[in-house]
Enzyme design. Structure first.
Site, PDB file in Angstrom:
ATOM      1  CD  GLU A 113     118.313   2.906  31.462  1.00 35.51           C
ATOM      2  OE1 GLU A 113     117.106   2.482  30.583  1.00 35.51           O
ATOM      3  OE2 GLU A 113     119.187   3.294  30.881  1.00 35.51           O
ATOM      4  N   GLY A 156     116.512  -7.898  34.878  1.00 29.17           N
ATOM      5  CA  GLY A 156     115.866  -7.135  35.665  1.00 29.17           C
ATOM      6  C   GLY A 156     114.731  -7.708  36.819  1.00 29.17           C
ATOM      7  N   GLY A 174     120.300  -2.893  31.906  1.00 30.46           N
ATOM      8  CA  GLY A 174     120.333  -4.099  30.941  1.00 30.46           C
ATOM      9  C   GLY A 174     119.051  -4.664  30.615  1.00 30.46           C
ATOM     10  CB  SER A 175     117.685  -7.922  29.238  1.00 32.58           C
ATOM     11  OG  SER A 175     118.053  -9.040  30.329  1.00 32.58           O
ATOM     12  CB  THR A 176     112.648  -6.398  30.653  1.00 27.34           C
ATOM     13  OG1 THR A 176     112.936  -4.808  30.073  1.00 27.34           O
ATOM     14  CG2 THR A 176     111.364  -6.422  31.426  1.00 27.34           C
ATOM     15  CB  CYS A 208     118.044   1.272  26.802  1.00 32.62           C
ATOM     16  SG  CYS A 208     118.714   2.908  27.510  1.00 32.62           S
ATOM     17  CD  GLU A 251     115.254  -3.209  24.271  1.00 38.32           C
ATOM     18  OE1 GLU A 251     115.822  -2.201  24.610  1.00 38.32           O
ATOM     19  OE2 GLU A 251     115.549  -4.099  25.210  1.00 38.32           O
ATOM     20  CE  LYS A 285     128.309  -8.983  35.676  1.00 32.75           C
ATOM     21  NZ  LYS A 285     128.651  -9.371  34.397  1.00 32.75           N
TER      22      LYS A 285
HETATM   23  P1  NAI Z   1     121.682  -9.142  30.274  1.00 27.95           P
HETATM   24  O1  NAI Z   1     120.510  -8.249  31.007  1.00 27.95           O
HETATM   25  O2  NAI Z   1     121.930 -10.378  30.442  1.00 27.95           O
HETATM   26  O3  NAI Z   1     123.054  -8.180  30.613  1.00 27.95           O
HETATM   27  C1  NAI Z   1     123.268  -7.121  31.316  1.00 27.95           C
HETATM   28  C2  NAI Z   1     124.162  -7.265  32.425  1.00 27.95           C
HETATM   29  O4  NAI Z   1     123.477  -8.079  33.461  1.00 27.95           O
HETATM   30  C3  NAI Z   1     125.621  -7.828  32.388  1.00 27.95           C
HETATM   31  O5  NAI Z   1     126.452  -7.289  33.002  1.00 27.95           O
HETATM   32  C4  NAI Z   1     125.010  -9.347  32.681  1.00 27.95           C
HETATM   33  O6  NAI Z   1     126.358 -10.038  32.995  1.00 27.95           O
HETATM   34  C5  NAI Z   1     124.345  -8.913  33.905  1.00 27.95           C
HETATM   35  N1  NAI Z   1     123.635 -10.266  34.260  1.00 27.95           N
HETATM   36  C6  NAI Z   1     123.055 -11.241  33.343  1.00 27.95           C
HETATM   37  N2  NAI Z   1     122.376 -12.340  34.290  1.00 27.95           N
HETATM   38  C7  NAI Z   1     122.397 -11.637  35.550  1.00 27.95           C
HETATM   39  C8  NAI Z   1     121.906 -12.330  36.575  1.00 27.95           C
HETATM   40  N3  NAI Z   1     121.088 -13.137  36.668  1.00 27.95           N
HETATM   41  N4  NAI Z   1     122.068 -11.569  37.602  1.00 27.95           N
HETATM   42  C9  NAI Z   1     122.757 -10.250  37.886  1.00 27.95           C
HETATM   43  N5  NAI Z   1     123.262  -9.812  36.703  1.00 27.95           N
HETATM   44  C10 NAI Z   1     123.189 -10.535  35.492  1.00 27.95           C
HETATM   45  O7  NAI Z   1     121.535  -8.538  28.674  1.00 27.95           O
HETATM   46  P2  NAI Z   1     122.038  -9.420  27.329  1.00 27.95           P
HETATM   47  O8  NAI Z   1     121.428 -10.695  27.714  1.00 27.95           O
HETATM   48  O9  NAI Z   1     123.295  -9.096  27.251  1.00 27.95           O
HETATM   49  O10 NAI Z   1     121.334  -8.850  26.317  1.00 27.95           O
HETATM   50  C11 NAI Z   1     120.089  -9.336  25.760  1.00 27.95           C
HETATM   51  C12 NAI Z   1     119.145  -8.152  25.607  1.00 27.95           C
HETATM   52  O11 NAI Z   1     118.815  -7.469  26.729  1.00 27.95           O
HETATM   53  C13 NAI Z   1     119.475  -7.421  24.527  1.00 27.95           C
HETATM   54  O12 NAI Z   1     119.151  -7.726  23.119  1.00 27.95           O
HETATM   55  C14 NAI Z   1     118.519  -5.883  24.820  1.00 27.95           C
HETATM   56  O13 NAI Z   1     117.203  -6.182  24.422  1.00 27.95           O
HETATM   57  C15 NAI Z   1     118.499  -5.967  26.297  1.00 27.95           C
HETATM   58  N6  NAI Z   1     119.615  -4.745  26.846  1.00 27.95           N
HETATM   59  C16 NAI Z   1     119.101  -3.674  27.360  1.00 27.95           C
HETATM   60  C17 NAI Z   1     120.136  -2.933  27.668  1.00 27.95           C
HETATM   61  C18 NAI Z   1     119.649  -1.429  28.071  1.00 27.95           C
HETATM   62  O14 NAI Z   1     120.567  -0.590  28.054  1.00 27.95           O
HETATM   63  N7  NAI Z   1     118.258  -1.106  28.466  1.00 27.95           N
HETATM   64  C19 NAI Z   1     121.274  -3.173  27.641  1.00 27.95           C
HETATM   65  C20 NAI Z   1     121.690  -4.381  27.370  1.00 27.95           C
HETATM   66  C21 NAI Z   1     120.814  -5.363  26.960  1.00 27.95           C
END
Ligand code: NAI
Ligand code: MG
Length: 497
Positions: free
Chosen positions: A268, A251, A246-248, A302, A399, A193
């Site tokens: 991660e 996670g 993705g985001s904590t 990250c 972050e 996804k």
């Molecule tokens: P996010 O964690 O919402 O998105 C990452 C992935 O998770 C996307 O594919 C999204 O569609 C999916 N996702 C979102 N909600 C979900 C749920 N309830 N169940 C399963 N999958 C879900 O990150 P977002 O909101 O785009 O970014 C916000 C902040 O998160 C950023 O500003 C950053 O601080 C952090 N982040 C950290 C990353 C890393 O590499 N560690 C990567 C992206 C964001």
């Protein structure tokens, strides 16, 4: 400077993207979402919509999981050397399509084209080649139980089953490939996804998976939103493992969603990684590395080095050096020749980053460089250095995921005190140390709570190096032996002789 890509390829790519919505890839076929819905894809350099993708949701995820389940037994039983060959073939196809992939990535995410090409395309091919090697090398052990009697005891490593891979938007293509490569090598089947901000390169990946000849259902790709497609995958009772980046906060919601069938979870997550520069460091190397460690990919990394700790004897020179780099950095569209830093991925991310800069200033930080949105179209922010920051401030604790460095000073003192400052974070993903004193470097290394320590420079994200975090930065490790073993179950077998 001329563009490092063919304008014809870009033009035909653009018209192809405009002409029809990208589809889901389920059970070896390209299909529309069950709902028929699509969503818009925006170019962050202009803010304009230039493509659309199928909006997969629970019903599509369920079909994809069923296809992955049906394909699993045969894929798991496929000779490891055959699985390895297919991963190698996919790597070659990715290189063949490198220009199209990198252009799409830049349009979709905004990153500089050269970054899309090297970190994205070459990085992805490297991941496949590295993990192809593991298919034939995963093995159990023979063991020596102490129980009375005579034994032959051993372990078997078996693929965990159907894997749900959820990836973010900051390095969309290489992250997608980094998720599927070890899973496929270990004999798992996958439902991927991609992030809703950046769905496009995953669809090219689907085309290449098909061309490489992977059996139907081994790899399924469902574009869509996190709250619908992502959540349905995380909750699905017939998914054996979720690997998430993705985001904590998401996670944590994935951990909750996993409790239904207690599926395995690898996470991660975020970071707030410290960069420690001692007075004896080679500053000609440390200054540019610290600058690109936070400005690279617009800080949307990250492992970005977002908290600088610098010895007071050299602090002015180091901070001014990084601020100077911030002011001279060429910020622009990822497709413009010579661009060193592109836009942020979305308007939302731009607002988030600007909000943090404002909050830092409100809490008493000084803006030593940058600090502003760049006027005009697109989601551009200036590379920013904040001084006068201290623990307890929001900009130091949270972050930001943007090109914003918080600089702090330390005096002569104990390694323990430096480690305490560096560890004063809920995160523990990465860290960097700059010094010529190897003893100090290693003493600090042992004290840091971080999954990665880079002494006097790092090798970046390399498929051989375990990647993952302490504390709220996640669970488990990707890459290396640990990364591929994370897609296996371990079975202990005893034979009473
Ligand atoms: P996010 O964690 O919402 O998105 C990452 C992935 O998770 C996307 O594919 C999204 O569609 C999916 N996702 C979102 N909600 C979900 C749920 N309830 N169940 C399963 N999958 C879900 O990150 P977002 O909101 O785009 O970014 C916000 C902040 O998160 C950023 O500003 C950053 O601080 C952090 N982040 C950290 C990353 C890393 O590499 N560690 C990567 C992206 C964001
Ligand atoms: Mg989100």
């Amino acid at each position: 400077m001329t563009a490092p890509f063919s304008p014809d390829t870009l033009n035909s790519l653009r018209s192809e993207l405009e002409s029809k919505a990208r589809k889901l890839f389920i059970d070896g076929e390209f299909v529309a979402a069950a709902s028929g819905e699509t969503f818009d894809v925006t170019d962050p350099a202009t803010g304009e919509t230039f493509a659309s993708a199928a909006s997969g949701a629970a019903e599509d995820i369920d079909r994809a999981v069923k296809a992955a389940r049906a394909a699993f037994p045969k894929w798991a039983a496929t000779p490891p050397a055959t699985r390895a060959d297919m991963l190698l073939k996919l790597a070659s196809l990715i290189e063949r399509e490198g220009e199209r992939i990198a252009l799409t990535e830049t349009l979709d995410n905004g990153m500089p084209f050269m970054m899309a090409k090297f970190a994205g395309v070459m990085g992805a091919a490297g991941q496949l080649r590295y993990n192809a090697g593991w298919a034939t090398k995963l093995a159990g052990e023979t063991l020596t139980p102490s129980a009375p009697g005579e034994w032959h005891a051993f372990t078997l490593r078996e693929p965990v089953g159907v894997v749900g891979s959820i990836v973010p938007w900051n390095f969309p293509f290489v992250m997608a490939v980094s998720k599927i490569a070890p899973a496929l090598s270990a004999g798992c089947t996958v439902v991927l996804k991609p992030a809703e901000q950046t769905p496009l390169t995953a669809v090219i990946l689907a085309e290449l998976v098909q061309e490489a000849g992977f059996p139907a259902g081994v790899v399924n790709i469902v574009t869509g939103f996190g709250a619908t497609a992502g959540a349905a995958l995380a909750e699905h009772k017939d998914v054996d493992k979720i690997s998430f980046t993705g985001s904590t906060s998401v996670g944590k919601s994935i951990v909750h969603a996993s409790t239904g069938n207690l599926k395995r979870v690898s996470l991660e997550l975020g970071g707030k990684s410290p960069v420690v520069i001692f007075a004896d460091a080679d500053l000609d190397k440390a200054i540019p590395a610290a600058a690109m460690g936070i400005f690279g990919n617009s800080g949307q990394v990250c492992a970005a080095g977002s908290r600088l700790f610098v010895h007071e004897a050299i602090a002015d020179r180091v901070i001014e050096g990084i601020a100077e780099r911030a002011r001279s950095l060429k910020v622009g569209a990822g497709l413009a020749p010579g661009t060193e830093m592109g836009p942020l991925v979305s308007e939302k991310q731009l607002e988030r980053v600007l909000g943090y800069i404002e909050s830092g200033a409100g809490e008493g930080a000084t803006v030593a460089a940058g600090g502003q949105r760049i006027d005009g179209e697109g989601y551009f922010v200036q590379p920013t250095v904040l001084t006068g920051t201290a623990s307890g401030m929001k900009v130091v604790e949270e972050e930001i995921f943007g090109p914003v460095l918080c600089a702090m000073r330390f005096g002569d003192g104990e390694i323990d005190a430096i480690a305490e400052q560096a560890n004063a974070s809920e995160y523990g993903l990465s860290s960097a140390i700059w010094t010529r004193d190897i003893s100090n470097a290693l003493k600090l290394t042992k004290r840091l709570q971080a999954g990665t320590v880079r002494i006097n420079g790092g090798a970046g994200v390399d498929p051989s190096l375990p990647l993952g975090g302490y504390k709220a930065s996640g669970w488990g490790r990707e890459n290396g032996r640990a990364g591929v073993e994370a897609y296996t179950e371990l079975k202990a077998v005893t034979v009473a002789l």
